[in-house]
Scaffold this active site. Structure first.
Site, PDB file in Angstrom:
ATOM      1  N   ASP A 278      26.812 -39.310  68.468  1.00  0.00           N
ATOM      2  CA  ASP A 278      27.979 -38.887  68.253  1.00  0.00           C
ATOM      3  C   ASP A 278      28.906 -39.317  69.485  1.00  0.00           C
ATOM      4  O   ASP A 278      28.634 -40.203  70.052  1.00  0.00           O
ATOM      5  CB  ASP A 278      27.997 -37.115  68.018  1.00  0.00           C
ATOM      6  CG  ASP A 278      29.357 -36.750  67.321  1.00  0.00           C
ATOM      7  OD1 ASP A 278      30.056 -37.355  67.162  1.00  0.00           O
ATOM      8  OD2 ASP A 278      29.230 -35.553  66.772  1.00  0.00           O
TER       9      ASP A 278
HETATM   10  C1  BGC Z   1      32.137 -35.383  65.391  1.00  0.00           C
HETATM   11  C2  BGC Z   1      31.268 -36.135  64.234  1.00  0.00           C
HETATM   12  C3  BGC Z   1      32.160 -37.083  64.127  1.00  0.00           C
HETATM   13  C4  BGC Z   1      32.712 -38.247  65.133  1.00  0.00           C
HETATM   14  C5  BGC Z   1      33.393 -39.476  64.538  1.00  0.00           C
HETATM   15  C6  BGC Z   1      32.723 -36.400  66.462  1.00  0.00           C
HETATM   16  O1  BGC Z   1      33.558 -35.604  67.268  1.00  0.00           O
HETATM   17  O2  BGC Z   1      31.166 -34.394  66.036  1.00  0.00           O
HETATM   18  O3  BGC Z   1      31.130 -35.157  63.312  1.00  0.00           O
HETATM   19  O4  BGC Z   1      31.621 -37.729  62.815  1.00  0.00           O
HETATM   20  O5  BGC Z   1      33.451 -37.214  65.957  1.00  0.00           O
HETATM   21  O6  BGC Z   1      34.666 -38.915  64.383  1.00  0.00           O
END
Ligand code: BGC
Length: 758
Positions: free
Chosen positions: A283
């Protein structure tokens, strides 16, 4: 390069190429490519950066074009439009040494330009066909805009509505979430990942993100293996078994080791036990965050992460900037860099990017597909089916299409709030508000009056945090009483009041945990004032999570929970309020009476001192002095404009052997005045086990359509596989003994019957 690519064209095109042959072709292609790559180029493939459009952290990617030229970027996310993506891809294909195409990701969560209900709402349809279609349409649109990788489905089970991200998943149940996960993966990926209109799914967030302590986002999780294997891990596994091409790590600590450094999770469970052969991505800056978790400096945590089994590093560039040094110092092995690089290249190969890096860049398709009328019609249909009728005293709903309706509340006139959280590709300014949608449906049959009623939140700073990313709601600077007094005047001129209250879209989603789950106090004051007019009041509730509606349930005659219904929310609400669509949604996360009951979920254990559910306090039983154990609205609950009667369950036999099937049959009658859909739910309880088992677990459901007066037999086949669970040795077994079957319209109001597993 082009010649190598051409040699493998058949692999992409031919139905006559077997999976084994095409894997062999892919391996050969990637072997040849990797033989030409320097270590730095391999590490470059592990770097995923943002295209600068939407980000969720403080770190922003820089020098993107230069890095592409230098072979330092494997993927980009949050970039869109065929022209921008083509231009960026051209840098990789024409200006980098090995011309390796870039993979383009995006948070395509519940629709793309055409937005469907938030995932918790989608799940409330209990309609896997529609959920799959919503993901299919999202993929059609996103791929037409140049994107080939969706950061979805989010399959984190959550039993804590304080956690704002409960809105992004399918709710509390393992079985239902697994089915939803499969539907979404199939919707995105179709049968052929290399087609121009399919995209790679990314299951997230692995793992246990929804069990964050105290419902506070990014918080730690500490969980027994028994619970993990039986309750929290199956939806991730289901998505993988459905073929999901990638998986994203979660931010949280898991029993002492954060997911992005957790070798047991990423290698032993994911790769070895589950046989996952796709790409593992972190993530957003999750590698860097291992430092704050307390695992060491950037070099150390990057090595830990790679060694744990992570392939791609989102945004933080810890891999890019430290892995070569770690390799030289013997802290990581070339074999692990190769492994990670191979998984990235394989993903690109499977998407057909080596064959045609521009296959997702077609301006014509973008124009005809994105936001089409057909897609909007589907969004409207699905939205209406996601709404949950929580209360309907004296059949106040549906409303008649005559007279004057006052639509009052902070959510009445905010189109930007209708798509809901994580709708990064929505056109907020073009989304109709509730009032606009209602007017479009009702024309001049109904006179619609409207008023803000009260601010979203009394505290303007809180409101600012709750209306970020353009999801503004106008603020009236006057005193609350003055605004409410104005609204009451409008209400008095109407025949019926629709109170559009609840949360703004950014009050749920990422980093939107709440410690109180009431409708904000000032909104409740408005509601009281509206009720005091004596006009019939319908609460149209906007929310991204279960709220505590104890007061509303006791005082408001009708409550329709509409979540955030997406692009077509306004029209869909009108469809349901005025009876063109009969509500059929059912909640997939328990609505508590108060925050103190959390975590609350139907599939709980019995305890040694079970409470009898009398509603009264029972000394020395597992209950509370000040509130009953029962939820306000149980899992699976939702009313209709019609009524359904359930007969008794008939079994074709009372014993099951290992290879057999028991058939449970139940007659359902539509005893009301509307043709309508009903979701019939099957639960099973294992009465005696080597470990304690939940009081009931969902094991099947069927959505049926019954005309008024119609009776239908619904049949469920129960087999050994439905009775299996992970025992204390983590063996997946079914244990002989007594079981109960429950069937009903929700997890509480069930019929029951017993059988024995021999
Ligand atoms: C979130 C994810 C997301 C990623 C990219 C993160 O902060 O937890 O769910 O896919 O950002 O935007």
């Amino acid at each position: 390069m082009k010649k190598v690519v051409g040699t493998f064209l058949l692999a992409f095109l031919g139905w006559h190429v077997s999976p084994a042959q095409s894997t062999q072709k892919m391996d050969e292609f990637i072997n040849q490519l990797m033989a030409k790559m320097t270590v730095e180029e391999k590490i470059g493939q592990l770097n995923l950066v943002t295209g600068g459009e939407a980000t969720t952290g403080t770190t922003v990617s820089t020098d993107v074009e230069a890095k592409i030229r230098n072979g330092q970027i494997g993927g980009i996310f949050s970039m869109s439009t065929p022209s921008k993506i083509r231009k960026t891809q051209e840098i990789a294909i024409k200006q980098s040494r090995l011309n390796i195409p870039i993979i383009f990701g995006m948070d395509v969560i519940h629709g793309y330009r055409t937005v469907f209900p938030i995932p918790l709402g989608l799940a409330a349809t209990w309609d896997m066909g529609l959920i799959q279609q919503s993901a299919r349409i999202a993929a059609e649109e996103a791929t037409a805009d140049g994107i080939n990788w969706a950061f979805s489905p989010m399959v984190d089970i959550s039993r804590d509505p304080r956690w704002g991200r409960i809105s992004e998943g399918a709710g509390e149940d393992t079985y239902l979430s697994s089915k939803v996960a499969e539907a979404i993966v199939h919707g995105f990926q179709g049968d052929n990942l290399a087609a121009h209109n399919t995209m790679m799914a990314c299951v997230k967030h692995f793992a246990l993100y929804g069990a964050a302590e105290a419902g506070r986002d990014y918080n730690s999780t500490d969980m027994s293996l028994h619970r993990m294997y039986n309750e929290y891990l199956p939806p991730y596994k289901a998505a993988i078994d459905a073929g999901a091409g990638s998986i994203m790590t979660s931010f949280n600590d898991i029993n002492g080791v954060p997911a992005s450094a957790n070798k047991w999770l990423m290698t032993d469970v994911l790769r070895k036990q589950w046989g996952f052969k796709g790409l593992v991505v972190t993530d957003y800056t999750a590698v860097n965050e291992l430092t704050a978790h307390g695992l060491g400096d950037l070099q150390q945590v990057s090595a830990l992460s790679l060694n744990a089994g992570i392939d791609m590093d989102m945004v933080g560039e810890g891999f890019l900037t430290t892995l070569k040094k770690s390799l030289d110092e013997g802290k990581v092995k070339l074999a692990d860099i190769d492994r990670a690089c191979r998984f990235v290249l394989e993903a690109k190969y499977k998407l057909g990017l080596f064959e045609d890096p521009y296959r997702y860049c077609n301006d014509q398709r973008a124009k005809s597909v994105i936001g089409s009328a057909a897609n909007h019609a589907k969004a409207r249909e699905i939205a209406a089916k996601s709404f949950v009728l929580l209360k309907n005293e004296n059949q106040i709903l549906p409303l008649k299409k005559t007279g004057t309706v006052a639509v009052i509340g902070p959510l009445a006139n905010s189109g930007a709030n209708m798509p809901g959280t994580w709708s990064v590709s929505a056109e907020l300014e073009k989304t109709a508000s509730l009032v606009e949608g209602m007017k479009a449906v009702l024309g001049n049959k109904v006179n619609i009056l409207t008023h803000l009623g009260t601010n979203l939140l009394e505290d303007s700073t809180y409101q600012k945090h709750a209306t970020m990313f353009g999801r503004t709601i106008v603020r009236d600077p006057r005193k609350e009483e003055e605004i409410i007094a104005d609204a009451v005047k409008i209400a008095q001129q109407s025949d019926v009041v629709v109170a559009a209250l609840g949360e703004s879209s950014e009050m749920s989603g990422e980093s939107s945990s709440r410690s109180e789950l009431d409708i904000p106090k000032n909104q409740q004051n408005l509601l009281k004032a509206l009720l005091a007019t004596g006009k019939p009041v319908v609460l149209v509730l906007f929310t991204g999570r279960p709220l505590t509606l104890t007061w509303e349930d006791a005082h408001v005659p009708a409550i329709l929970n509409v979540w955030f219904g997406g692009s077509e929310t306004g029209k869909a609400v009108a469809d349901v309020l005025f009876g063109d669509v009969v509500p059929s949604g059912k909640i997939t996360a328990t609505f508590p009476r108060n925050v103190g009951q959390i975590p609350i979920y139907y599939a709980h254990k019995n305890t040694g001192r079970p409470y009898g559910n009398s509603g009264d306090f029972e000394k020395f039983k597992s209950n509370y002095l000040d509130v009953s154990n029962s939820p306000l609205y149980p899992f699976g609950y939702g009313l209709s404009y019609t009524s359904f009667a359930y007969g008794e369950i008939q079994l074709d036999k009372n014993t099951l052997d290992n290879d057999g099937t028991i058939q449970a049959r139940i007659d359902i009658s539509n005893t009301g005045h509307y043709d309508a859909e009903e979701t019939v739910q099957l639960y099973i309880q294992d009465l005696v086990g080597s470990v304690t088992r939940p009081v009931k677990e969902l094991k099947g459901f069927q959505k049926i359509f019954l005309k008024k007066g119609e009776v239908r037999s619904v049949k469920f086949d129960i087999q050994l596989k439905d009775l299996k669970f992970f025992n204390n040795d983590l063996n997946y077994v079914a244990e002989p003994g007594d079981f109960k079957i429950y069937i009903g319209p929700n997890s509480r109001d069930v019929k029951e019957v017993s059988f024995k597993l021999l």
